[in-house]
Every structure is written in structure tokens, then in C-alpha cells.
Design a protein around this motif. Structure first.
Motif, PDB file in Angstrom:
ATOM      1  N   SER A   1      51.243  51.454  58.152  1.00 37.28           N
ATOM      2  CA  SER A   1      50.771  52.746  57.631  1.00 37.28           C
ATOM      3  C   SER A   1      50.533  53.765  58.746  1.00 37.28           C
ATOM      4  N   SER A   2      50.838  53.367  59.978  1.00 36.12           N
ATOM      5  CA  SER A   2      50.682  54.249  61.147  1.00 36.12           C
ATOM      6  C   SER A   2      49.248  54.758  61.302  1.00 36.12           C
ATOM      7  N   LEU A   3      48.286  53.902  60.960  1.00 40.11           N
ATOM      8  CA  LEU A   3      46.888  54.261  61.180  1.00 40.11           C
ATOM      9  C   LEU A   3      46.541  54.081  62.655  1.00 40.11           C
ATOM     10  N   ASP A   4      45.566  54.834  63.103  1.00 45.21           N
ATOM     11  CA  ASP A   4      45.136  54.790  64.506  1.00 45.21           C
ATOM     12  C   ASP A   4      44.125  53.665  64.680  1.00 45.21           C
ATOM     13  N   PHE A   5      44.428  52.694  65.546  1.00 47.61           N
ATOM     14  CA  PHE A   5      43.518  51.577  65.785  1.00 47.61           C
ATOM     15  C   PHE A   5      42.164  52.031  66.310  1.00 47.61           C
ATOM     16  N   SER A   6      42.084  53.220  66.857  1.00 49.18           N
ATOM     17  CA  SER A   6      40.819  53.695  67.433  1.00 49.18           C
ATOM     18  C   SER A   6      40.019  54.566  66.459  1.00 49.18           C
ATOM     19  N   GLU A   7      40.575  54.852  65.274  1.00 47.38           N
ATOM     20  CA  GLU A   7      39.877  55.687  64.296  1.00 47.38           C
ATOM     21  C   GLU A   7      40.150  55.153  62.891  1.00 47.38           C
ATOM     22  N   LEU A   8      39.515  54.054  62.560  1.00 45.13           N
ATOM     23  CA  LEU A   8      39.750  53.392  61.285  1.00 45.13           C
ATOM     24  C   LEU A   8      38.580  53.610  60.334  1.00 45.13           C
ATOM     25  N   SER A   9      38.898  53.779  59.060  1.00 44.87           N
ATOM     26  CA  SER A   9      37.866  53.816  58.026  1.00 44.87           C
ATOM     27  C   SER A   9      38.110  52.639  57.094  1.00 44.87           C
ATOM     28  N   LEU A  10      37.034  52.107  56.532  1.00 46.71           N
ATOM     29  CA  LEU A  10      37.143  50.946  55.667  1.00 46.71           C
ATOM     30  C   LEU A  10      38.055  51.213  54.482  1.00 46.71           C
ATOM     31  N   ILE A  11      37.890  52.351  53.816  1.00 40.60           N
ATOM     32  CA  ILE A  11      38.661  52.622  52.605  1.00 40.60           C
ATOM     33  C   ILE A  11      40.145  52.782  52.922  1.00 40.60           C
TER      34      ILE A  11
END
Length: 350
Positions: A178-188
Motif C-alpha cells: 500500500s506504499s505506506l510510510d514505515f515511519s508514519e503509521l496509523s492503526l486504522i
């Protein structure tokens, strides 16, 4: 000799068990003066050590008996003159010291996914467990996730290593896909990226995510070293439990356990407290839970596995016995011998 004050002194003032004296730390005094948060006394059982909790810190109480004359007094006034009158004596005081707190997990059911609950004990909610645990609320939260704690339909559960590994694998793959940032994650966001899987609830995702991040508040930052460490310990359990294997083979197996394309640095020191090296360049899994619960017998087992230990590799197996926080090099000298090899400290059996 006259005085503006009168003092009444009574002999045989009764000893009181209705009052307790407590030495206050600067932190506790500040909490009392500011009146912004409650102070809570906790003890999981009638035989447990009593602790005093603020919202974020835990303090253990230890009764210290003494032979000093300590009297409880009250001020009064008679005929326009003030006086103090004693009404009880106290023979002890509670010392207060900072404590890590403790969550009792005995009896909490284990959960392995697919509604499979084993080792069923008492059913308890997270709020009930938090209330009875000798630890502050803030410390409970971080410690609970470290203990693999989660919830299922409101019931407190402990996740097995297998479901944590499965969830972690899917989580990392989903974050990268999903190309999420490992340093800025949210639970949802992390939960939604993992798709619909009835076996992986948002509570389980929260436990696994919080177990492998560097901070306690969103946005979360994944701690890659913790992830690598987890897979390394899992590799030890799967491939090195019954006999040692060569380090080169171990590194290959360790790397293959990690999610594909996950950037990582494999480092043996990450696994300290989980292995022995009975032969040069060979490694074998050691479970601390399966070792004797007293230090002398534990050292016997460890020296049987490995005749000499680097202190840095031995320390994680014995530091829990160092209750007085003595320098570990001096502490181990009570039970074993040491010698220096350059900058290394080598520990051998007496």
C-alpha cells in the motif's frame, strides 16, 4: 518557668494500626500538591506487594520497622492557650521506591487464531485486568503489548507466537504493497491495508503493531530492529532447538524467514538471551522459560551447554536475579569465575 504554650504529655499512648506513615518522593509530593491525578493503592492479591500508582508511574511500598518514638498529635486550645496532645504512636514507616510494576498473566487464555482459545483460565476484561494489576495505567498499556496481550470480544487474551508471526508477516507485506510510510503509521490505515481476514481483528493488529514500534502514540514508527530480532528468535526456535547449526546456515534461514523485499540487517547481538554457542561458529536455541528458576542451577545448565561465556552474552540469562542492580561483572563473581581477553570478559564455571 512559664510559657505561652501548654503541652500535655501522656504516658502509654496506644500504638495505632489505623494510621500509616509514608516517605514521599518529589514526584509523589508534586502529584499531591497539584491534585491533577489520583493516587491509587493496588495489590493483585492479599499476599502481594502493595504499590502506589499515579497515572504514569508505579511505586513499591516497603514497611520499615523502627524503635523510634513517633507520635501522632493534634492541636487543641484550652483557656485561650494552644497545646498538642498525642493520641497514638507508630512503630513503622513505608519506604517508597520506583518500581516497574507487574501484570499478572497467569490464567489469561492463549489465542492462536480462528477463535481457538487454549489454556482457558478465568474470563477477565482488559479494564478488570488493569484495575487489579500492580502497575500504573500508562505503564500497563505499553507492558501489555510487550507481553503479547490483546482482547477478543472484550476478553483479555495472550497471543501465541505463531499468530503474532503470521499477523506481522501480513502486516509488513500489506504496508509495503500500500506504499505506506514505515515511519508514519496509523492503526486504522494499517488495519485497512490488510484486507478482510476474520482471523486478524483490529485488536490483534494493534497488539502486533504496538509491539514493533518505537513510540507509544500515533503516528507510529516501525522498529525494524525489533522485527528482525523477532524473526531471528523464531528461526532459532524452528531450526536450532535440538542441536546447533552452523552460523552461515543460520543466517540463510533467518533471511528467508523475513518478508520478501524487507530491508534488514542481521546481527547476532540482537538475539542475546536466546542462544548458546557450544562450538565455534555454531549456534543453538536456549529458552529462558525452560531454564531453572534459581541462578545457581541455571548457571550449571548454561555451562553444560557452553563451557565459557562472553559476559555480554551471559548477562541476559542472569540479570533478573540481580535485584540490587550491582554491576553485572561483580554480581556474576558470586557464582562463577571471570578472566579478561582483551576487552572481553569471559565467564567460566567455578
Amino acid at each position: 518557668m512559664t510559657s505561652d504554650n501548654e503541652y500535655e504529655v501522656h504516658a502509654n499512648v496506644p500504638q495505632s494500626y489505623s494510621y500509616r506513615l509514608m516517605e514521599l518522593t518529589p514526584e509523589l509530593l508534586k502529584v499531591i500538591e497539584e491534585k491533577k491525578e489520583p493516587l491509587v493503592l493496588k495489590a493483585p492479591t492479599s499476599k502481594s506487594e502493595v504499590v502506589l500508582c499515579t497515572s504514569s508511574e508505579t511505586f513499591a511500598l516497603r514497611q520499615r520497622n523502627h524503635s523510634n518514638t513517633v507520635m501522632m498529635t493534634k492541636e487543641g486550645e484550652r483557656d485561650g492557650k494552644k497545646f498538642f496532645c498525642s493520641y497514638a504512636t507508630l512503630s513503622n514507616v513505608f519506604e517508597v521506591r520506583k518500581s516497574k510494576g507487574h501484570i499478572i498473566t497467569e490464567g489469561i487464555p492463549l489465542y492462536d487464531g480462528q477463535n481457538k482459545i487454549t489454556n482457558t483460565g478465568e474470563s477477565v476484561t482488559l479494564d478488570e485486568l488493569k484495575t487489579r494489576s500492580a502497575i500504573s495505567d500508562l505503564e500497563f498499556e505499553s507492558n501489555w503489548f510487550a507481553l503479547n496481550g490483546s482482547s477478543l470480544n472484550g476478553q483479555a487474551i495472550i497471543l501465541t507466537d505463531d499468530i503474532i508471526t503470521r499477523t506481522l508477516h501480513v502486516m509488513i507485506m500489506s504496508i509495503m504493497a500500500s506504499s505506506l510510510d514505515f515511519s508514519e503509521l496509523s492503526l486504522i490505515e494499517v488495519f485497512q491495508s490488510m484486507g478482510e481476514d476474520p482471523d486478524i481483528t483490529i485488536d490483534i493488529v494493534e497488539t502486533v503493531l504496538r509491539k514493533f514500534v518505537t513510540n507509544d502514540r500515533e503516528p507510529y514508527q516501525l522498529n525494524k530492529a525489533k522485527v528482525v530480532q523477532w524473526y531471528g528468535i523464531e528461526t532459532l526456535r524452528r531450526h536450532c532447538r535440538t542441536k546447533p547449526i552452523e552460523l552461515s546456515d543460520f543466517f540463510i534461514k533467518w533471511k528467508s524467514e523475513l518478508p520478501p523485499f524487507f530491508e534488514s540487517s542481521l546481527d547476532i547481538p540482537l538475539l542475546r538471551g536466546n542462544y548458546a554457542m557450544p562450538l565455534p561458529e555454531r549456534i543453538q536455541y536456549v529458552s529462558k522459560l525452560e531454564l531453572p528458576s534459581d541462578i545457581q542451577n541455571r548457571l550449571k545448565v548454561l555451562f553444560k551447554l557452553q563451557s565459557s561465556w562472553n559476559l555480554t552474552e551471559l548477562a541476559p540469562f542472569i540479570e533478573e536475579f540481580n535485584h540490587k542492580n550491582v554491576k553485572i561483572e561483580n554480581f556474576v563473581m558470586k557464582f562463577a569465575k571471570k578472566k579478561k581477553q582483551g576487552k572481553k570478559i569471559i565467564i567460566t564455571q567455578r
